[in-house]
Design a protein around this motif. Structure first.
Motif: not given
Length: 461
Positions: A135-151
């Motif tokens: 879970f956590v690593e998927a969230f981390r990569a999302w933020k690295a690309v988007h600059g923000a977490l999924p909402t």
């Protein structure tokens, strides 16, 4: 999927940052967060603090919530317009005994090459720290690309799962408004037996009981009293043996009330899995399937209720021989429940069955070991089809809807208390040795597990 999701970039980030992800998991695994052992209470809290700090560092509004037992970690991403999703995992681990059977220290995890590929070896690697960190690593990569977490994400990470979750249900009730979401994701499960990705859509419930039958006020000489005085072991085994008939069906009145038959669609899906019961049993030194007549193997372990005797004690069991009629006998038994079977109704029927087998001058006592109903998810929710497609794309094999013979009470708790279904998606394998010495988690499971969650997040956007 909207172009703004940038899924390819997220997957590339997960691949390029995988060495760092491994290092984080190894650090997490070094914390001996054994929830059942009071000596490790500080370690359990240290694991909660480590996890909370990771989430805060990613931008989650995360906090440690104290309970009468071990703490919960709760986190929220910024609110948006998507359907809220709750993610559940646990950060506590099983004890390591017997320590001498470990090939390496259980809390000194390392990457190990095996004939089947590289694995992470250590307590909690599969159950559940490695799974939780997908879970956590998927969230981390999302933020690295988007600059923000999924909402609209809600995270609930528990520290008492391996000790029976005594604080969980009260916590859910007290914080229901905060935790309620559109659907829950639970990572504490496995892939199908051959490594095929799967979504577990139904779980059997569990009812556990301990029975103690007492007769004479002392152990009796079998030469003087045998054949005349009641023998508690004989009473006990007679009562337990009569729980099943010759076809394998359980004899309690009304026991099968609420037990569903498989739909034609689900029966076809399960048959297509090609489950080989003989091969499954051969792995544990057996050859011949038994059980309820007229039922397939998968039907019996996923969709039919059971009664099992888990242990019997009584009389003299030491070295040598002693001819006694024991004063008491004990047994531990369990039921696996399906459909809408009511644990309390079955419990009362079981008590009546045992009492009917006991003479008036003998006594019986019962001690409960938990009771939870079965869980069945509504797979008509479009989120299930979206997640199934995402898993199929990641693993290159069509994901399956499967059942589970075991019990994961949290899924039923989410349904009962929070009013939502759960998707149980995990990447453990049958040979991960969870709860046993030399637990491991395949690096492929860790890497593709995180990629799978990234795809599921994108599919639900």
């Amino acid at each position: 999927m909207p172009m703004s999701v940038k899924l390819d970039d997220i997957l590339s980030t997960l691949d390029s940052e995988f060495p760092q992800a491994q290092a984080r998991l190894l650090e997490f695994l070094r914390i001996p967060s054994i929830s059942t052992d009071p000596a490790h209470r500080g370690d359990v809290r240290a694991a909660a603090e480590w996890l909370c700090a990771e989430l805060v560092g990613l931008g989650f509004d995360a906090s440690i919530r104290d309970t009468p037992g071990h703490p919960m970690v709760v986190a929220h991403s910024p609110k948006g317009t998507r359907r809220p999703v709750l993610f559940y995992g646990h950060y506590d681990v099983q004890p390591v005994d017997p320590l001498e059977l470990w090939t390496s220290p259980p809390f000194e995890p390392a990457i190990e090459n095996t004939p089947a590929g590289p694995v992470i070896r250590g307590r909690g690697a599969s159950d559940d720290k490695g799974q939780l960190m997908t879970f956590v690593e998927a969230f981390r990569a999302w933020k690295a690309v988007h600059g923000a977490l999924p909402t609209d994400l809600v995270l609930l990470f528990e520290g008492e799962e391996e000790s029976g979750s005594p604080s969980l249900r009260p916590f859910l009730r007290e914080n229901a408004d905060e935790l309620r979401a559109g659907i829950a994701m639970i990572c504490d499960t496995s892939m199908y037996a051959d490594g095929r990705p799967a979504i577990t859509t139904q779980l059997r419930g569990l009812l556990g009981q301990e029975i103690t039958i007492r007769a004479a006020d002392r152990d009796l000489h079998s030469g003087s009293f045998g054949g005349l005085a009641a023998n508690p072991i004989q009473l006990l085994v007679n009562a337990l043996a009569s729980m099943k008939d010759a076809t394998g069906r359980i004899t309690l009145p009304g026991f099968y009330d609420g037990v569903p038959e498989l739909t034609d669609e689900l029966r076809a899906d399960w048959q297509a899995l090609g489950f080989d019961a003989a091969d499954f049993l051969l792995r544990v030194g057996l050859k011949h399937p038994i059980g309820e007549k007229g039922r397939t193997a998968l039907e019996m372990v996923w969709n039919r209720p059971t009664f099992e005797i888990n242990g019997i004690t009584g009389g003299y069991t030491g070295e040598g021989f002693k001819t006694v009629l024991p004063a008491e006998a004990r047994a531990k038994v369990s039921f696996r429940l399906t459909g809408t079977q009511d644990p309390e109704t079955i419990l009362q029927a079981f008590h009546a069955h045992i009492r009917a087998a006991i003479p008036a001058d003998c006594t019986v006592e019962f001690h409960g070991h938990g009771a939870s109903p079965a869980s069945r998810m509504n797979i008509s929710d479009p989120a299930f089809a979206a997640a199934k497609q995402a898993l199929s794309e990641e693993w290159g094999r069509e994901a399956a809807y499967i059942g589970a013979g075991g019990s994961i009470p949290i899924a039923g708790d989410f349904k009962e208390i929070l009013g939502m279904d759960s998707m149980l998606i995990g990447f453990a394998r049958d040979d991960d040795r969870i709860h046993s010495p030399n637990e491991k988690y395949d690096l492929q499971s860790f890497a593709k597990g995180a990629r799978s969650w990234a795809r599921i997040l994108a599919a639900l956007t």
